[in-house]
Design a protein around this motif. Structure first.
Motif, PDB file in Angstrom:
ATOM      1  N   ALA A   1       0.760  -1.134   0.098  1.00  0.00           N
ATOM      2  CA  ALA A   1      -0.176  -0.035   0.056  1.00  0.00           C
ATOM      3  C   ALA A   1       0.769   1.202  -0.064  1.00  0.00           C
ATOM      4  O   ALA A   1       0.359   2.234  -0.384  1.00  0.00           O
ATOM      5  N   ASP A   2       2.048   1.051   0.372  1.00  0.00           N
ATOM      6  CA  ASP A   2       3.062   2.508   0.508  1.00  0.00           C
ATOM      7  C   ASP A   2       3.695   2.688  -0.772  1.00  0.00           C
ATOM      8  O   ASP A   2       4.451   3.485  -0.844  1.00  0.00           O
TER       9      ASP A   2
ATOM     10  N   ASP B   1       2.549   3.105  -4.014  1.00  0.00           N
ATOM     11  CA  ASP B   1       1.806   3.361  -5.290  1.00  0.00           C
ATOM     12  C   ASP B   1       0.394   2.243  -5.208  1.00  0.00           C
ATOM     13  O   ASP B   1       0.066   1.992  -6.297  1.00  0.00           O
ATOM     14  N   ALA B   2       0.262   1.695  -4.158  1.00  0.00           N
ATOM     15  CA  ALA B   2      -0.924   0.626  -4.055  1.00  0.00           C
ATOM     16  C   ALA B   2      -0.724  -0.592  -4.743  1.00  0.00           C
ATOM     17  O   ALA B   2      -1.776  -1.046  -5.580  1.00  0.00           O
TER      18      ALA B   2
END
Length: 244
Positions: A196-197, A199-200
């Motif tokens: 998720a950190d 750019d997903a």
């Protein structure tokens, strides 16, 4: 040296994400750690210095590429995590990371029986530099290689992720070429991040995480490795010289 170590759980051969026991997760971590120590990527009992920044450990990822058998073993572990994700192309930054892309693509073909391409992304620099003298850069897929990315499911592989910046730039390069990023795989992560950190992206895998603790010279003398008499190696473009 005190390092915070974590390991990404391996998948079952059924291709499903599985919650492994701590023992099984530890075995993967130890195997990766043993390879990195054996090949000189990690030098126990010392720490690295670059641009007056003291690292809590001495890690030189470039050392792994002199050992093709160990590189292949680690790349197989990455491929194991993505063999059910229908990867069509593996992309890596230009340079030694291309070896990883080639090896991961080969193992994915072996695991799935489906053809997998591998291409590289060039680093495009700008004349602007930061306070440490490092140039700002982006990645761009090579002219002519877009055909291996456009409309395809793409896996990005890297040897080390020190921050999420380079991974995000690689993701942008693939998306600019109209590819679909299905995941990012790395041998080692120096930060504790999740998919998720970055750019997903759907999936992020690091075989081992060695949390980086950066200290100034004064801080290191007060509370860091230097305060405990741990030798320091000055790193500059992959070269090392001992500091006592």
């Amino acid at each position: 040296n005190s390092l915070y170590l974590t390991s990404t759980p391996k998948k079952t051969r059924l291709g499903l994400d599985s919650t492994k026991t701590y023992y099984e997760r530890g075995c993967l971590m130890l195997t990766t750690m043993q390879i990195l120590c054996k090949t000189g990527v990690i030098t126990p009992g010392s720490h690295a210095v670059m641009f007056d920044e003291h690292d809590s450990a001495d890690i030189n990822m470039e050392a792994i590429f002199a050992h093709p058998q160990e590189v292949s073993r680690l790349c197989r572990n990455i491929a194991d995590h993505f063999d059910t994700n229908e990867v069509a192309t593996v992309v890596a930054p230009m340079g030694a990371n291309c070896i990883l892309a080639h090896s991961v693509a080969h193992h994915l073909f072996t695991l799935t029986g489906k053809k997998v391409f591998n291409v590289s992304a060039d680093k495009v620099t700008t004349p602007i530099t930061n306070h440490q003298g490092k140039e700002y850069f982006d990645f761009s897929v090579r002219d002519g290689d877009e055909r291996f990315i456009t409309g395809k499911r793409v896996l990005i592989v890297m040897d080390s992720i020190n921050t999420d910046a380079s991974a995000k730039k690689m993701i942008k390069a693939v998306r600019d070429a109209c590819g679909t990023v299905i995941g990012v795989g790395a041998l080692c992560s120096r930060v504790n991040i999740a998919a998720a950190d970055i750019d997903a992206v759907p999936k992020f895998i690091a075989l081992i995480t060695l949390i980086k603790e950066s200290l100034s010279s004064n801080e290191c003398l007060r509370v860091g490795p230097c305060s405990r008499g741990v030798p320091a190696n000055l790193r500059c473009n992959g070269a090392y010289s001992s500091l006592r």
